[in-house]
Structure formats: C-alpha cells, structure tokens
Design an enzyme around this catalytic site. Structure first.
Site, PDB file in Angstrom:
ATOM      1  CE1 TYR A   1      35.180  91.075 -30.889  1.00  0.00           C
ATOM      2  CE2 TYR A   1      34.728  92.943 -32.181  1.00  0.00           C
ATOM      3  CZ  TYR A   1      34.825  92.288 -30.961  1.00  0.00           C
ATOM      4  OH  TYR A   1      34.491  93.408 -30.026  1.00  0.00           O
TER       5      TYR A   1
ATOM      6  CE  LYS B   1      33.180  95.936 -27.865  1.00  0.00           C
ATOM      7  NZ  LYS B   1      31.991  95.042 -27.883  1.00  0.00           N
TER       8      LYS B   1
ATOM      9  CG  HIS C   1      37.179  93.373 -26.410  1.00  0.00           C
ATOM     10  ND1 HIS C   1      36.495  92.005 -26.896  1.00  0.00           N
ATOM     11  CD2 HIS C   1      38.498  92.779 -26.165  1.00  0.00           C
ATOM     12  CE1 HIS C   1      37.566  91.059 -26.842  1.00  0.00           C
ATOM     13  NE2 HIS C   1      38.620  91.471 -26.534  1.00  0.00           N
TER      14      HIS C   1
ATOM     15  CD  GLU D   1      41.305  89.559 -27.291  1.00  0.00           C
ATOM     16  OE1 GLU D   1      40.275  88.614 -27.697  1.00  0.00           O
ATOM     17  OE2 GLU D   1      41.095  90.259 -25.945  1.00  0.00           O
TER      18      GLU D   1
ATOM     19  CG  ASN E   1      29.069  95.539 -25.955  1.00  0.00           C
ATOM     20  OD1 ASN E   1      29.979  95.627 -26.102  1.00  0.00           O
ATOM     21  ND2 ASN E   1      28.927  94.112 -25.593  1.00  0.00           N
TER      22      ASN E   1
END
Ligand code: ADP
Ligand code: MG
Length: 133
Positions: free
Chosen positions: A49, A9, A115, A126, A112
């Site tokens: 998402y 990310k 993913h 995905e 964080n």
C-alpha cells in the site's frame, strides 16, 4: 485478455465469504488464473500500500490487511481491471451500487471485503508482488 489482482480481505475471509466472493467473479466471466491464501506481515502490507503512505489511514490500513488471512488472486477477462472495479463497487460500501460485492458484503470503508487493481501499471506491479515466479 487482461489481468488484474484481486484480494479477499481479512473481514471477508473471517466471515467465510471466500467461496461466495469467488462465485461473484466466476459468474461475471472472470477466470481465476492463480490464487493463494496467505497471511502477510505489516511490513509487507506497507510495501503493498506504499501509494497511500501519506494518507492519515495508512497505518491502520496496513495493520488491518495484515490482521488475518487473505486470498490473493489473479483474475483474467477482457477489460478485467475496469470490470473488476465495477463489480467491487465504491470504496465505501454505503456508497456502493446495489449488486456490487462491497454493497453486499462490505462492513465499512476500511473493512470493505475486497481489493482490486486500479490501472494496467498497478495490476502488473500488484500481480508481481504476490506471484513472482
Ligand atoms: P480502493 O480500495 O477502492 O482502490 P483506495 O485505493 O482509495 O480505495 O484505498 C485503499 C483502501 O484504503 C480502501 O479499500 C480502504 O480499505 C482504505 N481506505 C480508503 N479510504 C479510507 C478512509 N477515508 N478511511 C479509512 N480507510 C480508507
Ligand atoms: Mg486502490
């Protein structure tokens, strides 16, 4: 062999953690089958998402994922999906186990660092989202 989608990310790319995080996968028997460094639009993040569209954090999450470059990767190993979730650690870095990627590198529940797909069906969706050929 199983495949899963991993994303490094924006917070981790920004802090030059790409190689360190890739080494985490390589040192844990994952093969990086394909990878791309990209910068997606908010519309693309919203599509990616979509499962979270009713959550209060949805808009911020999509702003965040489209805020800077990310690295999307197809990871492969036996039990790749579950093993990657274990290696990533809990969603909130403060709750993640010692030694996990989110414990080592995550800043907060939103920043964080990584993913990972959470099921076989989602892994397929995905992977196809970022790597249609
Ligand atoms: P995971 O990434 O561990 O699969 P989720 O699918 O539940 O977690 O959520 C997707 C992403 O949304 C998380 O990685 C995190 O960046 C963000 N997120 C989840 N819960 C929250 C929350 N309560 N507040 C802010 N962001 C959140
Ligand atoms: Mg998830």
């Amino acid at each position: 062999m199983e495949r899963t989608l991993s994303i490094i990310k924006p917070d981790a790319v920004e802090r030059d953690l790409i190689q360190k995080i890739k080494d985490e996968f390589l040192n844990n028997s994952f093969k990086i089958v394909n990878e791309r460094k990209i910068h997606i639009t908010k519309q693309e993040a919203e599509k990616f998402y979509k499962v979270h569209e009713t959550k209060p954090f949805y808009s911020d999450l999509c702003d965040y994922l489209s805020s800077g470059p990310i690295v999307v990767m197809i990871l492969e190993k036996e039990n790749a999906i579950l093993d990657n979730r274990k290696l990533m650690g809990a969603t909130n870095p403060t709750e993640a186990e010692e030694g996990t990627i989110r414990k080592k590198y995550g800043i907060s529940i939103d920043k964080n660092s990584v993913h990972g797909s959470d099921s076989l069906d989602n892994a397929k969706i995905e992977i196809n989202f970022f790597f249609k050929d």
